[in-house]
Structures are given as C-alpha cells and as structure tokens.
Enzyme design. Sequence first.
Site, PDB file in Angstrom:
ATOM      1  N   LYS A 181      -9.749  13.171   8.267  1.00  0.00           N
ATOM      2  CA  LYS A 181      -9.383  12.721   9.620  1.00  0.00           C
ATOM      3  C   LYS A 181      -9.259  13.929  10.538  1.00  0.00           C
ATOM      4  O   LYS A 181      -8.914  15.023  10.076  1.00  0.00           O
ATOM      5  CB  LYS A 181      -8.018  12.005   9.579  1.00  0.00           C
ATOM      6  N   GLU A 187      -9.370   4.249   1.727  1.00  0.00           N
ATOM      7  CA  GLU A 187      -8.808   4.434   0.387  1.00  0.00           C
ATOM      8  C   GLU A 187      -7.779   3.379   0.016  1.00  0.00           C
ATOM      9  O   GLU A 187      -7.617   3.050  -1.156  1.00  0.00           O
ATOM     10  CB  GLU A 187      -8.176   5.824   0.269  1.00  0.00           C
ATOM     11  N   ASP A 246       1.661   5.969   5.914  1.00  0.00           N
ATOM     12  CA  ASP A 246       0.699   5.152   5.172  1.00  0.00           C
ATOM     13  C   ASP A 246       1.318   4.564   3.892  1.00  0.00           C
ATOM     14  O   ASP A 246       0.661   3.832   3.156  1.00  0.00           O
ATOM     15  CB  ASP A 246      -0.554   5.979   4.847  1.00  0.00           C
ATOM     16  N   LYS A 278       0.866  -1.191   0.000  1.00  0.00           N
ATOM     17  CA  LYS A 278       0.000   0.000   0.000  1.00  0.00           C
ATOM     18  C   LYS A 278       0.898   1.234   0.000  1.00  0.00           C
ATOM     19  O   LYS A 278       1.771   1.379   0.848  1.00  0.00           O
ATOM     20  CB  LYS A 278      -0.912   0.001   1.237  1.00  0.00           C
ATOM     21  N   ARG A 299      -7.653   0.179   0.430  1.00  0.00           N
ATOM     22  CA  ARG A 299      -8.211  -1.010  -0.208  1.00  0.00           C
ATOM     23  C   ARG A 299      -8.607  -0.729  -1.659  1.00  0.00           C
ATOM     24  O   ARG A 299      -8.626  -1.634  -2.485  1.00  0.00           O
ATOM     25  CB  ARG A 299      -9.394  -1.550   0.609  1.00  0.00           C
ATOM     26  N   ASP A 328     -12.000   7.582   3.494  1.00  0.00           N
ATOM     27  CA  ASP A 328     -10.823   7.255   4.301  1.00  0.00           C
ATOM     28  C   ASP A 328     -10.472   5.770   4.215  1.00  0.00           C
ATOM     29  O   ASP A 328      -9.422   5.346   4.674  1.00  0.00           O
ATOM     30  CB  ASP A 328     -11.061   7.683   5.755  1.00  0.00           C
ATOM     31  N   ASP A 379      -2.206  10.148   3.922  1.00  0.00           N
ATOM     32  CA  ASP A 379      -3.630   9.835   3.993  1.00  0.00           C
ATOM     33  C   ASP A 379      -4.319  10.840   4.917  1.00  0.00           C
ATOM     34  O   ASP A 379      -4.296  10.694   6.134  1.00  0.00           O
ATOM     35  CB  ASP A 379      -3.817   8.395   4.516  1.00  0.00           C
TER      36      ASP A 379
HETATM   37  N1  BES Z   1      -4.351   4.472   6.727  1.00  0.00           N
HETATM   38  C1  BES Z   1      -5.510   4.208   7.485  1.00  0.00           C
HETATM   39  C2  BES Z   1      -5.309   3.099   8.524  1.00  0.00           C
HETATM   40  C3  BES Z   1      -4.332   3.378   9.632  1.00  0.00           C
HETATM   41  C4  BES Z   1      -4.790   3.760  10.879  1.00  0.00           C
HETATM   42  C5  BES Z   1      -2.973   3.196   9.449  1.00  0.00           C
HETATM   43  C6  BES Z   1      -3.900   3.982  11.914  1.00  0.00           C
HETATM   44  C7  BES Z   1      -2.085   3.428  10.470  1.00  0.00           C
HETATM   45  C8  BES Z   1      -2.538   3.808  11.701  1.00  0.00           C
HETATM   46  C9  BES Z   1      -6.666   3.767   6.576  1.00  0.00           C
HETATM   47  O1  BES Z   1      -6.641   4.282   5.285  1.00  0.00           O
HETATM   48  C10 BES Z   1      -7.932   4.233   7.214  1.00  0.00           C
HETATM   49  O2  BES Z   1      -8.084   5.406   7.383  1.00  0.00           O
HETATM   50  N2  BES Z   1      -8.806   3.288   7.556  1.00  0.00           N
HETATM   51  C11 BES Z   1     -10.025   3.581   8.187  1.00  0.00           C
HETATM   52  C12 BES Z   1     -11.081   2.689   7.577  1.00  0.00           C
HETATM   53  C13 BES Z   1     -12.492   3.055   7.954  1.00  0.00           C
HETATM   54  C14 BES Z   1     -12.877   4.361   7.316  1.00  0.00           C
HETATM   55  C15 BES Z   1     -13.394   1.947   7.486  1.00  0.00           C
HETATM   56  C16 BES Z   1      -9.879   3.300   9.685  1.00  0.00           C
HETATM   57  O3  BES Z   1      -9.172   2.376  10.043  1.00  0.00           O
HETATM   58  O4  BES Z   1     -10.430   4.063  10.472  1.00  0.00           O
HETATM   59 ZN    ZN Z   2      -7.624   6.195   5.169  1.00  0.00          ZN
HETATM   60 ZN    ZN Z   3      -4.715   4.820   4.571  1.00  0.00          ZN
END
Ligand code: BES
Ligand code: ZN
Ligand code: ZN
Length: 501
Positions: free
Chosen positions: A276, A348, A287, A264, A350, A346, A269
């Site tokens: 966020k 993104e 990220d 990834k 995937r 967010d 992000d």
């Molecule tokens: N990059 C984040 C996940 C992440 C969180 C990485 C903390 C490192 C530390 C990912 O893109 C994300 O924001 N995921 C969301 C998904 C949700 C919107 C379904 C999450 O985990 O809150």
């Molecule tokens: Zn994200």
């Molecule tokens: Zn992310």
Amino acid sequence: MKFDVVSKKVDSVKADALVFPLFEEDKKFENNLKKVDDLLSGELSRIVKSQKFKASEGKILAVPTFGKLKVNYVFIVGLGSKKKFELDILRRISAYTVKKAKELKTSDVVIDIDTDFEGVDIKEAVQALTEGAILGSYNFDKYFSEKDDFKVESISFNTSKNVNKESLKEYIHLGKVLAEAQNFTRDLVNEPANVINTIQFAKIAEDLAREYGFEIKVYDEEEIEKMGMGAYLAVAKGSENPPRFVHLTYRPEKSEGEIVIVGKGLMFDSGGLNIKTGDFMRWMKTDKAGACAVLGVFKAIGELRPNITVHGIVAAAENMPSGKAYRPDDILRAKNGVTIEVGNTDAEGRLTLADALSYASELKPDAIIDMATLTGACVVALGEFTAGVMGNNQKLINEVLKISEKTGEWMWQLPFNDKLREQIKAPHADVYNVGTTRYGGAITAGLFLEKFVDPKIPWVHIDIAGPSHHTSGWYYHPKGATGIPVRTITTFLLKRANYLK
Ligand code: BES
Ligand code: ZN
Ligand code: ZN
C-alpha cells in the site's frame, strides 16, 4: 461510572447537574421541567420561547442555578424534532451530556426521564442512555504523558412515574455490559501492531478465556499447516510474527442453539508485495477490528451468560512484504479443498477468512456470522459510517439488519448476483482473490467468501472497513476505533438465546 434509578422531587435533588431532554416542538414545559422553571423564575422557558435556544439534536443549554436549587446547573438537551426521533438519539445526547458535564467539572449528574420518548420503551431508553454515557466518555489516552483525569462519576435517572425500578436496573446493567464490551474492543483495536501482534492477540484471548471460563484452543503454525489451511498460511508467510489460529467456545449448561462468529484478524495490513502507499497504509492497525469485536462479544456474553453456545474464530496474521512473502500468481489450496489464484496480495483478508470459514462450517452451527474490515470498495459504496451486509440466507440477513436499526450500528445489504460471480473466475484455479474489474469490489469479496461456507449453513458477512474506525469520530465515537458491531452481534446472540425478546 455508577448508575441508579431514583424518584425525587426536583427541589430535593442534590447533584452537580440536573438534565432535561427536550423535543424542539415542546415549547410549553411540563412535569419536573415546569417545576424547575418556576424555581428559576421562568428563566428557562423565556430562553426557549425567545428562540435563543432551539432544542435541535444534541444542542445543550447549561444554566447555573445560583443557589435557587440544590443542583449547580440545569441542562436542557435537545432531542431534535419528534418526527426524526429514534432510539440512537438517546445514546448521542447522553454522550454529549457527559461531555458537557466534564467540561463544567460536574461529576454527579441526574437525568430526568419523564419525557415521553415518542413511543420508545422506557427500559430501552434507559439502556440507550447508559450506553451513550459509557461510549461517549471513552478516550484512548494511555500513551499520553498528560491526561485529563476528571471523570463523571455518577448518573441517576430520575422519574416521577410509577415504574418498576428493578427492571429498569436490569436494562441499565445490560447497557453497561454492552458498552463496556464495546470499549474493550476499542481499546484492543486502538493498540498498534508493535503492541498487539499475533502472539499477543492469542494471549489476550487466553486471558479472557481464563477470566470467564471459556474453552480455548490456540493453534500454532505447525498445527495450522496440518489442518490444511493453505490460504491463511500464505498470507502469514511474509511476517516475522507467526500466525495464531484462535478458537474460543462459550458452552452454557442449557443451550438454545449454536452460533459461530468469525473475525478478520490482520494485526497489520501493509498490503504485502502489492504494498500500500502511505496514506492507505495508515490506520491498518485497525485491520484486526473484526477479531477484536469477537473478543468484545465474548466479554459481553461472559458477563451475561445467555443460554446459547458460541464459538469465536480468529485466524490472526500480519500481512508483510519480505523474501518469504506470498506473491501475485501463487496458487493456494484452502482447508475445504478449493484452489485460489492470487491476483493481489492486498486482498489478504478473504484468504485468512477462507480457512476460518471452512473451519467454522465443520462445526455445523445454526449460523455463521463474520465481521471483517474487508474492502475499501465497501467504504466507497456506503460511506464511512455504514457496514455492508451480505450472505446466503435472507432470513438471517434480515434478523441482523433489524437489530442494527436499534443499536445504531448502521448496516445495509449489498446484493449478490451471478454476473458478479463470473468476476472471480481465475485463469488457473477455482477462484481468484480479486474481481476482474474494481466495480462491485465489496460484493466480489463477499462472493469469494461464499465459496468457503457450507451452503447448508445460514451465513452473514459484515464488511466493517468503513465504520470500524474514524479519523475524527462521530456521535458517541471518539477518533480511532469504534467497537462496531459488538452491540449488534451480542444482541443477536441474546435474542437467539431468548435472553431478550
Ligand atoms: N484491509 C483492507 C481493506 C480496508 C480498506 C480496510 C480501508 C479498512 C479501510 C483490505 O485487506 C484491502 O486491502 N483490500 C483491497 C482489496 C483489493 C486489492 C481487491 C482494497 O480494498 O483495496
Ligand atoms: Zn489488504
Ligand atoms: Zn486487510
């Protein structure tokens, strides 16, 4: 840092520090440690017997020798109890030893390896000690105006046993390559998004390809569109930095198989329109940790040149809000034809991986492994120090988990099931990019990815959102990027190539 293997009598060792690893249970000294204790008039054993020093894991007793030996200090380094011993403890104590040596301005260190490490093979022990020393001396200090320039220059492993020095040196080399590749990944992940953007990332991959003779193809936004990567492209739309799709290939003359690794690669992000909040946006430069791990693995195989074909795939993008950004409710079409409804911008990673995994599947490899800082839910489930492992093939999952037990890169499997599959049904498209509830969020993300992998190809997904970085560091990891899981994935490739047993 230079490494060597020597067989010297303790009274003739010339160095700044002579180091003895010691188990808690070992109150009676033997071999070289006994000789050193005698030369120091029994002072060491007195301290240990009086319980003033307990050899618990990572504790160090540093004793000045005042000219009684040709070394300035003798260190006793605690290995903890024999019952709890595992290979990774050697990485940790090696890192702590180097830190202590640095504190005492001792640059020339000799580590005694006559200790019986509870059945751990001496070659693996020396490899782990080498890794720990290199990983433990890492520091991302390039932006500090004032730096601490003192370095531990040399580490020699001293043994009185009859060992094959050349084979030990091979394992030192292996440890050195793995740890340096991991530090290379740490360096890239630690760089902020104003230094490494998508274009810069592609340049770094190209430089690496030139250095090691890899094939490389970098696709720009027009070509990405032509390939039909509608999910990836949508994520990239909100940013001024255009997407870059990187495909590296290592093709040896003799090949035992073909593996694709996917990382990834979100240079940053922000969450996009589902932006966020402050605390959650911090550290989102990391990220791209999966993408940088791909480059680290390539650095290692570029050095070691195992007999296996390896593809490295990164769909590099930046997730930003703007008038051009993709929105919740947008419906996208991925390269493999699957349509995706956006529930949250967010989620993104995937979406970028959907197209990267479709592309990877078309290469028809023996296996696909993806590494991704994918979900906060994985960190909630397993804690910050353990990666979540999922996939469509239990044999491949087991293979990766088994390796991770030795590399000290903690991993744990999360289970797929049909009830959670129901959670990513979308109102108006084939699949939703979020689950209908927050529960099992790491798994629903994994199940989303499953839709873009050819089911005939064994695939493993490693969610490294937790262990890819840490705000204060642990064991041999300083604060910031850890470079996980570079050593596990490289070791996997070396085993598949029959480079390692
Ligand atoms: N990059 C984040 C996940 C992440 C969180 C990485 C903390 C490192 C530390 C990912 O893109 C994300 O924001 N995921 C969301 C998904 C949700 C919107 C379904 C999450 O985990 O809150
Ligand atoms: Zn994200
Ligand atoms: Zn992310």
